[in-house]
Design a protein around this motif. Sequence first.
Motif, PDB file in Angstrom:
ATOM      1  N   GLN A 177      24.745  49.650  -4.329  1.00  0.00           N
ATOM      2  CA  GLN A 177      25.348  50.468  -2.940  1.00  0.00           C
ATOM      3  C   GLN A 177      24.029  51.607  -2.371  1.00  0.00           C
ATOM      4  OE1 GLN A 177      29.564  51.747  -3.357  1.00  0.00           O
ATOM      5  NE2 GLN A 177      29.986  50.233  -2.534  1.00  0.00           N
ATOM      6  N   LEU A 178      24.196  52.400  -3.703  1.00  0.00           N
ATOM      7  CA  LEU A 178      22.748  52.964  -3.594  1.00  0.00           C
ATOM      8  C   LEU A 178      21.225  52.239  -2.964  1.00  0.00           C
ATOM      9  CD1 LEU A 178      21.713  55.514  -4.193  1.00  0.00           C
ATOM     10  CD2 LEU A 178      20.925  54.812  -6.325  1.00  0.00           C
ATOM     11  N   ARG A 179      20.750  51.145  -3.447  1.00  0.00           N
ATOM     12  CA  ARG A 179      19.774  50.474  -3.144  1.00  0.00           C
ATOM     13  C   ARG A 179      20.402  50.018  -1.326  1.00  0.00           C
ATOM     14  NH1 ARG A 179      15.748  51.703  -6.599  1.00  0.00           N
ATOM     15  NH2 ARG A 179      16.419  51.191  -8.656  1.00  0.00           N
ATOM     16  N   HIS A 180      20.825  49.290  -1.389  1.00  0.00           N
ATOM     17  CA  HIS A 180      21.272  49.077   0.048  1.00  0.00           C
ATOM     18  C   HIS A 180      21.422  50.214   0.757  1.00  0.00           C
ATOM     19  CE1 HIS A 180      22.383  44.700  -0.210  1.00  0.00           C
ATOM     20  NE2 HIS A 180      22.943  45.028  -1.379  1.00  0.00           N
ATOM     21  N   GLN A 181      21.362  51.630   0.523  1.00  0.00           N
ATOM     22  CA  GLN A 181      20.842  52.596   1.218  1.00  0.00           C
ATOM     23  C   GLN A 181      19.871  53.105   1.083  1.00  0.00           C
ATOM     24  OE1 GLN A 181      23.447  54.181   3.161  1.00  0.00           O
ATOM     25  NE2 GLN A 181      22.029  55.460   4.236  1.00  0.00           N
ATOM     26  N   MET A 182      19.380  52.362   0.234  1.00  0.00           N
ATOM     27  CA  MET A 182      17.616  53.647   0.491  1.00  0.00           C
ATOM     28  C   MET A 182      16.833  52.716   1.855  1.00  0.00           C
ATOM     29  SD  MET A 182      17.399  54.353  -3.753  1.00  0.00           S
ATOM     30  CE  MET A 182      14.656  54.513  -3.571  1.00  0.00           C
ATOM     31  N   ALA A 183      17.557  51.164   1.826  1.00  0.00           N
ATOM     32  CA  ALA A 183      15.836  50.030   2.041  1.00  0.00           C
ATOM     33  C   ALA A 183      17.005  50.461   3.519  1.00  0.00           C
ATOM     34  CB  ALA A 183      17.355  48.378   1.856  1.00  0.00           C
ATOM     35  N   GLU A 184      18.156  50.409   3.868  1.00  0.00           N
ATOM     36  CA  GLU A 184      18.606  51.281   5.523  1.00  0.00           C
ATOM     37  C   GLU A 184      17.924  52.788   5.601  1.00  0.00           C
ATOM     38  OE1 GLU A 184      20.414  49.473   8.175  1.00  0.00           O
ATOM     39  OE2 GLU A 184      20.676  48.499   6.478  1.00  0.00           O
ATOM     40  N   ASP A 185      17.769  53.047   4.856  1.00  0.00           N
ATOM     41  CA  ASP A 185      17.253  54.395   4.775  1.00  0.00           C
ATOM     42  C   ASP A 185      15.365  54.155   4.992  1.00  0.00           C
ATOM     43  OD1 ASP A 185      18.543  56.065   4.949  1.00  0.00           O
ATOM     44  OD2 ASP A 185      18.619  56.175   2.786  1.00  0.00           O
ATOM     45  N   SER A 186      14.846  53.476   4.107  1.00  0.00           N
ATOM     46  CA  SER A 186      13.186  52.846   4.832  1.00  0.00           C
ATOM     47  C   SER A 186      12.772  51.716   5.479  1.00  0.00           C
ATOM     48  CB  SER A 186      12.847  51.588   2.808  1.00  0.00           C
ATOM     49  OG  SER A 186      12.605  52.366   2.507  1.00  0.00           O
ATOM     50  N   LYS A 187      14.250  51.014   6.223  1.00  0.00           N
ATOM     51  CA  LYS A 187      14.264  50.513   7.724  1.00  0.00           C
ATOM     52  C   LYS A 187      13.991  51.331   8.036  1.00  0.00           C
ATOM     53  CE  LYS A 187      16.487  47.115  10.377  1.00  0.00           C
ATOM     54  NZ  LYS A 187      17.903  46.422  10.545  1.00  0.00           N
ATOM     55  N   ALA A 188      14.496  52.403   8.343  1.00  0.00           N
ATOM     56  CA  ALA A 188      14.645  53.445   9.581  1.00  0.00           C
ATOM     57  C   ALA A 188      13.349  53.629   9.781  1.00  0.00           C
ATOM     58  CB  ALA A 188      16.088  54.309   9.696  1.00  0.00           C
TER      59      ALA A 188
END
Length: 622
Positions: A177-188
């Motif tokens: 979940q943490l990695r998915h959240q970081m990926a979403e932040d990097s995408k934004a």
Amino acid sequence: MSWGTELWDQFDNLEKHTQWGIDVLEKYIKFVKERTEIELSYAKQLRNLSKKYQPKKNSKEEEEYRYTSTRAFLATLNEMNDYAGQHEVISENMTSLITAELTRYVQELKQERKSHFHDGRKAQQHIETCWKQLEASKRRFERDCKEADRAQQYFEKMDADINVTKADVEKARQQAQLRHQMAEDSKAEYSSTLQKFNSEQHEHYYTHIPNIFQKIQEMEERRIVRIGESMKTFAEVDRQVIPIIGKCLDEITKAAESVDHKNDSQMVIEAFKSGFEPPGDVDFEDFTQPMKRTVSESSLSNSRGDGKSEPKFGSKSKGKLWPFIKKNKLMSLLTSPHQPPPPPPASASPSAVPNGPQSPKQQKEPLSHRFNEFMTSKPKIHCFRSLKRGGAGPEDFSNLPPEQRRKKLQQKVDELNRDIQKEMDSRDALTKMKDVYIKNPQMGDAASVDHRLAELGQNIEKLRLEVQKFEGWLAEVEGRLPARSEQPRRQSGVYEAQNASGVNSCAQDRESSPDGSYTEEQSQETEMKVPATDFDDEFDDEEPLPTIGTCKALYTFEGQNEGTISVAEGEMLYVIEEDKGDGWTRIRRNEDEEGYVPTSYVEVYLDKNAKDVHKPLQKISE
């Protein structure tokens, strides 16, 4: 047509092109500068050329510029000086209007170009920075996405494994979940950076770069216009002086058209005309008739022994040769011996020689040959030599021919009159100043100008005396010259001796020596009398040469040649011309007998108080 839209990606080429444009402008400046140097050098050479051929002051060259041809040449030199001045104007105008202006403009252009390309580089650096930020955000988003996939795969693997504890599975799930959240932040973040970059890139290529390139284009166009205007100015500077140069050429043409060959020919006559008349015809001299060996006068005047006399003022004498040569001197030139005198006898007693020493025998030359020799011999007389320009002469110009003397005296009188007028003007000015000082003592001392007034008065008196002296000489010359309006001119008149030694300066300088040459001994200057009457027999009435002493014949001499005279041993004779260094002495026996004898044959007694030429001589025996 805009560089910003058409050449948006040619930043480096535009930079090279604009630098080339500046180089072209500097090259043109150098061209104009060298042209100005050439114009200055050309003008300097023209001025030096004009100065080189200008007449020297107080030289004979200055006298030559009175002719129309030489005056035209002088005008050409002056116009060439002005012509050179116009080339100097060209150089000055090109320097001030082109070279100086373009040099300042090049400096401004370089600063402007530097500023524009600095802004362009700054914009380039900014867009490159934005691109780097976008790339960094993109790589970070890509990395986070990969990390999130690996974490999800690990969680699924742990969840499917029955041997894994529930705590490990929960831990793997949280990590995924943490990695998915970081990926979403990097995408934004990547999305935001991308939008920002696109905006910056659009503004860079459609706003900043076009504006900068447009300014560079305008700068380059101004440079092109400026160099075109400079080329036009280059032509206008030349065109402005064309009317003046044309005027110089017109003046040269006008000077050339003023050349008058007839006037120059007349000026040559006025410059060199002597006022003398050409010699008359030579009478036939009959040598078949007995005649005296010493002196023959038939070629110059009627024989004294023919018993005929002509009126003194009636008709022209046909036997006159040179109006400026004394008769007895001319005859001595024609009859003087041409060989050196014989040595004295070797015997102690002159009587041991039967006939005494003989003069060298030679065949008598015809009279025409003697005349030709006389006329072609190189004159060594002062009066002709002094006719050369710049020759020094006496104060009264008596060394010049009558016509030239009259002109010189007239010039001197005019010059003195001008000096008198200047002195009188100065005296009048000082007199007025003195009157002002008398009326207004505070302005100055009236007595202070008295000394100067006295000096001016003395100067004026001296100048007036000089004028009187030269006017007297002028009146004397004008009285002797024939009337200028008479056609033909009357024959030059008689010569009257003003001293005991000769008739004029020319004749005095042309003293004859027995070998037929001329000597250059100076004697008392005499002047020529030219009455308005016809040429008469003045030579017949001329006074004989005065005696300067006596001599005693030491040996007997038989005169065998023309111009010699026979003497007997012990005879006393009068000396009328002493030895001039040629070994001959001229003596006289009586009024009609005179000639040359070897100096070594006589013993000369010079005496200033000479005896009367008509007193008879007696023979003295040893």
